[in-house]
Motif scaffolding. Structure first.
Motif, mmCIF file in Angstrom:
data_model
loop_
_atom_site.group_PDB
_atom_site.id
_atom_site.type_symbol
_atom_site.label_atom_id
_atom_site.label_comp_id
_atom_site.label_asym_id
_atom_site.label_seq_id
_atom_site.Cartn_x
_atom_site.Cartn_y
_atom_site.Cartn_z
ATOM 1 N N ASP A 10 0.851 -1.185 0.000
ATOM 2 C CA ASP A 10 0.000 0.000 0.000
ATOM 3 C C ASP A 10 0.892 1.242 0.000
ATOM 4 O O ASP A 10 1.716 1.417 0.893
ATOM 5 C CB ASP A 10 -0.880 -0.024 1.254
ATOM 6 C CG ASP A 10 -1.851 1.139 1.299
ATOM 7 O OD1 ASP A 10 -2.116 1.720 0.232
ATOM 8 O OD2 ASP A 10 -2.334 1.454 2.403
ATOM 9 N N ASN A 42 0.298 4.318 0.735
ATOM 10 C CA ASN A 42 0.111 5.171 1.916
ATOM 11 C C ASN A 42 0.842 4.601 3.123
ATOM 12 O O ASN A 42 1.423 5.340 3.913
ATOM 13 C CB ASN A 42 -1.382 5.328 2.228
ATOM 14 C CG ASN A 42 -2.097 6.109 1.153
ATOM 15 O OD1 ASN A 42 -1.508 6.970 0.500
ATOM 16 N ND2 ASN A 42 -3.366 5.793 0.944
ATOM 17 N N ARG A 43 0.807 3.296 3.250
ATOM 18 C CA ARG A 43 1.512 2.665 4.371
ATOM 19 C C ARG A 43 3.027 2.793 4.204
ATOM 20 O O ARG A 43 3.744 3.036 5.173
ATOM 21 C CB ARG A 43 1.113 1.199 4.493
ATOM 22 C CG ARG A 43 1.783 0.531 5.653
ATOM 23 C CD ARG A 43 1.204 -0.831 5.915
ATOM 24 N NE ARG A 43 2.057 -1.525 6.840
ATOM 25 C CZ ARG A 43 1.739 -1.790 8.091
ATOM 26 N NH1 ARG A 43 0.576 -1.431 8.541
ATOM 27 N NH2 ARG A 43 2.572 -2.419 8.871
ATOM 28 N N ARG A 63 4.559 5.213 2.680
ATOM 29 C CA ARG A 63 4.883 6.617 2.973
ATOM 30 C C ARG A 63 4.882 6.853 4.485
ATOM 31 O O ARG A 63 5.716 7.573 5.016
ATOM 32 C CB ARG A 63 3.891 7.530 2.272
ATOM 33 C CG ARG A 63 4.027 9.000 2.588
ATOM 34 C CD ARG A 63 5.422 9.545 2.440
ATOM 35 N NE ARG A 63 5.849 9.680 1.070
ATOM 36 C CZ ARG A 63 7.074 10.067 0.719
ATOM 37 N NH1 ARG A 63 7.966 10.368 1.624
ATOM 38 N NH2 ARG A 63 7.412 10.142 -0.527
#
Length: 95
Positions: free
Chosen positions: A61, A63-64, A66
């Motif tokens: 993912d 977002n994870r 980041r």
């Protein structure tokens, strides 16, 4: 008028300290369980570290990834070219 007062007192001699040394006694009892727990915790931490690195490497993912990057490098810190070095707009305030 000499009296021997030593015979009136019973003296017990031994090599032990009369004080109550609890930390030393607990340390003598618990060194093996503490060593075993440390030996069990090290592989768990190693496996979790490898799993996190694998998650970042494979993409996962975004977002994870980041969020993990921001956890390692807070405040947007990163290594690379200095901002503005390609255009020549570098200002270094010294003072």
């Amino acid at each position: 008028m000499t009296t021997d007062t030593r015979s009136a007192f019973v003296v017990d001699t031994n090599d032990r300290v009369p004080g109550f040394n609890l930390p030393q006694r607990i340390g003598r009892l618990l060194w093996a369980p503490m060593l075993v727990m440390a030996l069990m915790a090290f592989p768990v931490g190693l496996i979790l570290g490898v799993a996190r690195a694998n998650l970042i490497q494979t993409g996962g993912d975004p977002n994870r990834a980041r969020a993990l990057y921001n956890q390692v490098y807070p405040q947007g810190y990163q290594l690379g070219k200095e901002l503005g070095s390609d255009t020549g707009d570098i200002t270094r305030n010294r003072g």
